[in-house]
Design a protein around this motif. Structure first.
Motif, PDB file in Angstrom:
ATOM      1  N   LYS A 116       0.713  -0.957  -0.034  1.00 33.13           N
ATOM      2  CA  LYS A 116       0.154   0.172   0.228  1.00 33.13           C
ATOM      3  C   LYS A 116       1.032   1.608  -0.535  1.00 33.13           C
ATOM      4  O   LYS A 116       0.591   2.478   0.643  1.00 33.13           O
ATOM      5  N   ARG A 117       1.926   1.085  -0.927  1.00 28.48           N
ATOM      6  CA  ARG A 117       3.030   2.145  -0.517  1.00 28.48           C
ATOM      7  C   ARG A 117       2.433   3.029  -2.578  1.00 28.48           C
ATOM      8  O   ARG A 117       3.226   1.793  -3.157  1.00 28.48           O
TER       9      ARG A 117
ATOM     10  N   GLY B  38      -1.360   6.133  -2.887  1.00 31.45           N
ATOM     11  CA  GLY B  38      -0.877   4.633  -2.789  1.00 31.45           C
ATOM     12  C   GLY B  38      -0.435   4.273  -4.324  1.00 31.45           C
ATOM     13  O   GLY B  38      -0.480   3.166  -4.695  1.00 31.45           O
TER      14      GLY B  38
ATOM     15  N   GLU C 233      -5.518  -9.842  -4.467  1.00 28.68           N
ATOM     16  CA  GLU C 233      -5.147  -8.696  -3.380  1.00 28.68           C
ATOM     17  C   GLU C 233      -6.443  -8.691  -3.181  1.00 28.68           C
ATOM     18  O   GLU C 233      -7.126  -8.070  -1.909  1.00 28.68           O
TER      19      GLU C 233
ATOM     20  N   HIS D  92      -4.908   2.128  -8.818  1.00 25.82           N
ATOM     21  CA  HIS D  92      -3.402   1.343  -9.122  1.00 25.82           C
ATOM     22  C   HIS D  92      -2.470   2.470  -9.808  1.00 25.82           C
ATOM     23  O   HIS D  92      -1.027   1.956  -9.473  1.00 25.82           O
TER      24      HIS D  92
END
Length: 250
Positions: free
Chosen positions: A36-37, A190, A109, A166
């Protein structure tokens, strides 16, 4: 930090700018998404390096980026001359690999925040996205061309903040795309942000990449000049980069 397969990128320097060396750039970025970076990715070539020497804001954006990959042959040859074992990794190939791998990542995920294409002339990003939807039917792509009014720009930022994609690919050209990402990446901390230059034009079928035999011989710039003769002034950065690299080495 490492996961089981991907080693953290190691920093090197090209004319006072960072380049990160890594065996698996896509794997590293997917690792960041799992954590989550997010990241700002810069695809560095000789032309951008020379622009940064005359544009302090661009140089600062590159230095603050989370990942700087060796996109250009000049950058690769410079690092090889310094003794690094390194191969070129064009930004368009990084962007494509992430698009191919994202559906599987999203499935593993349990969440799919999709992809956002921003930039290019009206219709180009849309055609590029349509090509990718045919290649990867499970890939959710939203698009916005790069010719926006002030109000439309505000709406774009609101959309990004809401969607939290994303991947965010920005095709505004150098240095505009790097500066735009540096300014707005806080909206989607993120996300993986990448300045993709003219990749939308290639994916949309407006332009072609150089043949592989030219790419393998560090001559992709020749094909770009053939396609766009008006780039000749920009190409003057290449001999300047070579001369500066030679003189600084001694």
């Amino acid at each position: 930090m490492e996961n089981n397969r991907v080693k953290s990128p190691e920093p090197a320097q090209v004319l006072d700018l960072p380049v990160h060396l890594c065996d698996d750039y896509p794997g590293w970025l997917l690792h960041l998404l799992r954590e989550k970076r997010g990241a700002h990715v810069v695809t560095l070539n000789a032309e951008m390096t020379m622009q940064a020497r005359e544009h302090p804001a661009l140089a600062e954006a590159i230095r603050r980026a989370d990942l700087v990959i060796p996109d250009g042959s000049g950058v690769v040859l410079y690092l090889q001359w310094q003794g690094y074992q390194i191969q070129r990794f064009p930004g368009i190939e990084l962007a494509q690999t992430l698009l191919y791998r994202l559906p599987e990542f999203s499935l593993s995920e349990g969440v799919s925040r999709g992809v956002f294409f921003y930039g290019g002339e009206p219709g180009v990003a849309q055609d590029a996205a349509q090509m990718w939807r045919q290649q990867c039917p499970d890939l959710a792509i939203a698009v916005q061309h790069g010719y926006l009014s002030e109000d439309e720009q505000d709406n774009l930022l609101d959309t990004l903040k809401e969607k939290q994609p994303h991947l965010i690919y920005v095709g505004l050209g150098v240095p505009r795309q790097e500066l735009w990402i540096a300014q707005h990446r806080c909206l989607c901390p993120g996300s993986i942000w990448i300045g993709v230059g003219g990749s939308f034009d290639i994916w949309a079928g407006r332009k072609d990449r150089a043949p592989v035999w030219l790419r393998d011989r560090h001559l992709e710039w020749v094909y770009r000049l053939y396609q766009e003769p008006s780039r000749w002034r920009r190409m003057l950065a290449l001999p300047r980069f070579a001369w500066l690299s030679f003189t600084q080495s001694f």
